[in-house]
Design an enzyme around this catalytic site. Sequence first.
Site, PDB file in Angstrom:
ATOM      1  N   CYS A  56       0.825  -1.205   0.000  1.00 51.85           N
ATOM      2  CA  CYS A  56       0.000   0.000   0.000  1.00 51.85           C
ATOM      3  C   CYS A  56       0.858   1.254   0.000  1.00 51.85           C
ATOM      4  O   CYS A  56       2.072   1.208   0.232  1.00 51.85           O
ATOM      5  CB  CYS A  56      -0.902   0.036   1.244  1.00 51.85           C
ATOM      6  SG  CYS A  56      -1.971  -1.392   1.454  1.00 51.85           S
ATOM      7  N   CYS A  64      -2.962   4.890   2.853  1.00 50.23           N
ATOM      8  CA  CYS A  64      -4.038   3.925   2.628  1.00 50.23           C
ATOM      9  C   CYS A  64      -5.084   4.038   3.747  1.00 50.23           C
ATOM     10  O   CYS A  64      -4.746   4.021   4.938  1.00 50.23           O
ATOM     11  CB  CYS A  64      -3.484   2.506   2.583  1.00 50.23           C
ATOM     12  SG  CYS A  64      -4.755   1.246   2.240  1.00 50.23           S
ATOM     13  N   CYS A 104      -2.664  -2.942  -3.537  1.00 50.37           N
ATOM     14  CA  CYS A 104      -3.930  -2.759  -2.837  1.00 50.37           C
ATOM     15  C   CYS A 104      -4.956  -2.158  -3.791  1.00 50.37           C
ATOM     16  O   CYS A 104      -4.676  -1.166  -4.480  1.00 50.37           O
ATOM     17  CB  CYS A 104      -3.724  -1.833  -1.637  1.00 50.37           C
ATOM     18  SG  CYS A 104      -5.239  -1.391  -0.771  1.00 50.37           S
ATOM     19  N   CYS A 144      -6.259   1.628  -2.141  1.00 50.82           N
ATOM     20  CA  CYS A 144      -5.460   2.868  -2.201  1.00 50.82           C
ATOM     21  C   CYS A 144      -4.673   3.012  -3.491  1.00 50.82           C
ATOM     22  O   CYS A 144      -4.110   4.066  -3.746  1.00 50.82           O
ATOM     23  CB  CYS A 144      -4.514   2.957  -1.009  1.00 50.82           C
ATOM     24  SG  CYS A 144      -3.110   1.796  -1.077  1.00 50.82           S
TER      25      CYS A 144
END
Length: 612
Positions: A50, A54, A81, A84
């Site tokens: 991430c 995030c 991810c 994000c």
Amino acid sequence: MSDFRQPGAQRPAHTGGVRDDEARYEAVTSRDARFDGEFFFAVVTTGIYCRPSCPAVTPKRVNVRFFPSAAAAQAAGFRACRRCRPDAVPGSAEWNVRADLVGRAMRLIGDGVVDREGVGGLARRLGYSPRQVQRQLTAELGAGPVALARARRAHTARVLLQTTALPVTELAFAAGFASIRQFNDTIREIYAGTPSELRAAAGNRGAAARHTAPAGPGTVTGPESAFASRSASTGIPLRLAYRGPYAAAEIFDFLQVRAVPGVEEIRGPRGGRTYRRTLRLTHGSGIAEVDEPAGPRRRRRPPAGLVCPAARGTDGGWLECRLRLTDLRDLSTAVQRLRRLFDLDADPYAVAERLGADPLLGPLVAERPGLRSPGAADPEELAVRTVLGGPPERAAALVRTYGKPLDAPDGGLTHLFPAPGELTGAEVAEPVRTLCTALADGAITLDAGADRGAAERALAALPGVGPRTATYLRMRALGDPDVGTVAEADAERGGTVGPAAWRPWGAYALHHLWRAGLLPTGEMPGPGEVPGPGETAESGEIPGPAVIPGPVVIPGPGVIPGPGEVPGPRLIPGSGPAPGPSQTPTRAETSGPGEPSAAPEPPPYAPVARAG
């Protein structure tokens, strides 16, 4: 455990002010968007990596690993991810500052050199062996040039999947993949889904349904070529992300007063303008349109394009962009050039922290947060325009004579700016001919990975250029933020230096001084020429970037002099000697027959004409 360093490798010189894993974890805990792109974190229990901001629940420290690049996280087996979108963050401002091997390599990889020329081509441009390049990048970034380029291709592919109706077959090659199989495998590995699933997740199901049926589970094959006709009028829509506050009005002001007719144009009123220009690219040409944002963008969920989370107000946003290309392989390169032109990878937090402590610049930084230092969409074009000097109409005459016409004019866009090789003939006036000969022969290199110090010295040595013009080109054409006053050469840095209090953000300091009227816009001050608080530089006191004796004459269409023959200058009513490269005369000096000679105040950021 941190993956910022391999055993025996040196820690990167700059990581956004975050020097240890505990501080990085604190940034993750506070979801601090200032560090998006500076580092990434991965969660071993989920297999996901991430960005620091995030919005998901913060994982336990024991389950977190840190990486200096998205490519390093991918190489370690982590997937991006979906919440994000860590691959969508702006590039690290570190690569704009650093002039070492790694910094130059990252700029070239971003420009698509590995996709076009391979690792061997990248190494040749850098002047090192492929093994040295691989070793240095792996030591600092946890990934070699192939992995870094692969991460870039995957990100481009995801953006296209989720923001356009481009057929997947064309999309794969536009993103830089060599085959459909390689494209499918990479998307599965990095995003844990098929191309069709990514597109459907973004609500683009209608576009996905038009694609050829897959030959296997999740794969996409088969040719489709209707996209070119469907997008002829609108282009490929993209969102170009930036971090922190962004002074959009100021950068559009800067570009507007310098727009060369035929190659660039600005449409719309201030606050809702669209910047348009033609692009000369590796495989073909293109037309780019970038919209001026009307105000802060706020959304609950980040859009699918190149964007930071914008729901946090000034933590980031994006510029709406549309690209029309004759060859889709140029997509990533065109995007990167626009990012450099609009200075979208800058770190305004670091700039404000450094310059805000200066007694002269502090109030200016507070007044205009997020002021950027515009770069160049084509460094060679900017070099020619700067050395040529004069108002934009002078460069427009050059374009009409030597530029390649578009197949069909598009509004005010009619030509591509001529390549240096087209401006080496005897009929081209000096010093433009000498500059273009050096660029065409490779004696001077102005690409993204050029040695900035060597390029600046070579430019300064050319007749009719000089140190001030060379410093200006180092700042804009080569995108160096560590440029201040024109001073004596610094042996360690290999070029000019600015006041120590400004470094490494001298370029932003100059833009604040220009915007505030403390220096004539476009002037590169020499030692002792930076005004103190409350002082204002008088127009004409500081020479312009290009000090050229007498006007440079460029023949108009159909007026090509023979060797040694130079026609009289194309006079502008009310003009004196040719202004400097970034100095535009008032409307009264450029008005044509039937146009009013009186004019309102010049627009913001208007260059100051040199006294005759």
